[in-house]
Write a protein that holds these residues in place. Sequence first.
Motif, mmCIF file in Angstrom:
data_model
loop_
_atom_site.group_PDB
_atom_site.id
_atom_site.type_symbol
_atom_site.label_atom_id
_atom_site.label_comp_id
_atom_site.label_asym_id
_atom_site.label_seq_id
_atom_site.Cartn_x
_atom_site.Cartn_y
_atom_site.Cartn_z
ATOM 1 N N GLY A 26 28.064 -22.656 -26.903
ATOM 2 C CA GLY A 26 28.077 -23.928 -27.624
ATOM 3 C C GLY A 26 28.603 -23.797 -29.043
ATOM 4 O O GLY A 26 29.352 -24.653 -29.513
ATOM 5 N N LEU A 27 28.224 -22.710 -29.723
ATOM 6 C CA LEU A 27 28.704 -22.500 -31.094
ATOM 7 C C LEU A 27 30.208 -22.258 -31.142
ATOM 8 O O LEU A 27 30.867 -22.613 -32.131
ATOM 9 C CB LEU A 27 27.953 -21.333 -31.727
ATOM 10 C CG LEU A 27 26.470 -21.584 -32.034
ATOM 11 C CD1 LEU A 27 25.827 -20.325 -32.597
ATOM 12 C CD2 LEU A 27 26.321 -22.750 -33.005
ATOM 13 N N PRO A 80 19.215 -19.003 -22.818
ATOM 14 C CA PRO A 80 19.471 -19.869 -23.975
ATOM 15 C C PRO A 80 20.370 -19.231 -25.028
ATOM 16 O O PRO A 80 21.135 -19.932 -25.698
ATOM 17 C CB PRO A 80 18.069 -20.150 -24.541
ATOM 18 C CG PRO A 80 17.199 -19.090 -23.990
ATOM 19 C CD PRO A 80 17.773 -18.743 -22.667
ATOM 20 N N THR A 124 14.677 -23.397 -23.902
ATOM 21 C CA THR A 124 13.756 -22.908 -24.928
ATOM 22 C C THR A 124 12.495 -23.755 -24.985
ATOM 23 O O THR A 124 11.379 -23.228 -25.070
ATOM 24 C CB THR A 124 14.444 -22.900 -26.301
ATOM 25 O OG1 THR A 124 15.639 -22.109 -26.234
ATOM 26 C CG2 THR A 124 13.525 -22.324 -27.361
ATOM 27 N N ALA A 153 20.559 -24.990 -23.878
ATOM 28 C CA ALA A 153 19.775 -23.968 -24.565
ATOM 29 C C ALA A 153 18.474 -24.546 -25.109
ATOM 30 O O ALA A 153 17.406 -23.909 -25.025
ATOM 31 C CB ALA A 153 20.593 -23.360 -25.707
ATOM 32 N N ALA A 154 18.531 -25.766 -25.647
ATOM 33 C CA ALA A 154 17.322 -26.403 -26.175
ATOM 34 C C ALA A 154 16.330 -26.711 -25.060
ATOM 35 O O ALA A 154 15.112 -26.554 -25.232
ATOM 36 C CB ALA A 154 17.694 -27.679 -26.928
ATOM 37 N N LEU A 195 24.603 -26.480 -26.037
ATOM 38 C CA LEU A 195 23.478 -26.420 -26.970
ATOM 39 C C LEU A 195 22.277 -27.180 -26.427
ATOM 40 O O LEU A 195 21.123 -26.766 -26.631
ATOM 41 C CB LEU A 195 23.894 -26.988 -28.327
ATOM 42 C CG LEU A 195 24.920 -26.167 -29.113
ATOM 43 C CD1 LEU A 195 25.290 -26.876 -30.413
ATOM 44 C CD2 LEU A 195 24.373 -24.773 -29.415
ATOM 45 N N THR A 228 23.725 -20.947 -26.207
ATOM 46 C CA THR A 228 23.901 -21.198 -27.641
ATOM 47 C C THR A 228 25.195 -20.586 -28.146
ATOM 48 O O THR A 228 25.931 -21.206 -28.936
ATOM 49 C CB THR A 228 22.715 -20.637 -28.432
ATOM 50 O OG1 THR A 228 21.498 -21.247 -27.966
ATOM 51 C CG2 THR A 228 22.873 -20.902 -29.920
#
Length: 229
Positions: free
Chosen positions: A44-45, A37, A75, A71-72, A68, A41
């Motif tokens: 994605g950022l 993740p 998580t 990653a969510a 993102l 992330t």
Amino acid sequence: MKSAKTSIVAGIVLMTVGGLLLLDLLGVFKIAAFLPPLIFTAVGLVFVSLFVRSRENWWAAIPGSVFLGLAAVITATQLSPGDGGGSYLFLFMAAGFAAVYLRERGNWWALIPCGVMLTLAVIVALPPGLPGTAVAAVLFLGLAATFGLLSLVRVRLSDGPSEHQGRMKWPLIPAAALGVLGAIFALQATAALIALDFAVPAGMIVAGIALLVYAYRARRGGARKVHGT
């Protein structure tokens, strides 16, 4: 200048991930479970930063939302295992397509995948054990709502050599067709959810009410005849 800013963002992300990996190898901080993740992330950022800096980079919202969302999902699955974590991916993707439309209103097409992703998020979050007709009802009604809302959006319409702002009418056709299908599946799902054991006492109650109404009207009619009315 823009390429320099992109290099700065990418460099910071790489340094952060590399530092965390080094701490994991040295045994200072275990991040093996959270490494995927973190990587998603970080990627994605990077795309989100591209989207924020320039209006021309509206496309970056799509891959950014995908990474993102992944990653969510990972998580959420690690914190609370279950089937509902997959809905986060579709929610993030819906947000990404919504951002594409909000950044450039000419990209009205992005509202269609946005609505589809929201519908899929609801379907994934539905409790298990529902009949297939209920899931189909949510799917078709969600798609019908998507095209219905699309018909309310003002876009640039070409009328010969001139252009003007107006609303599209063609989305009403798939909205109506999908709405009818969704209503049919919803009725079938409602009938399937009502067990026969509940139908028998419900029918007895309705029959009892009908007999009471009949007795009341018959008694009232007899009273009128006695009084000569």
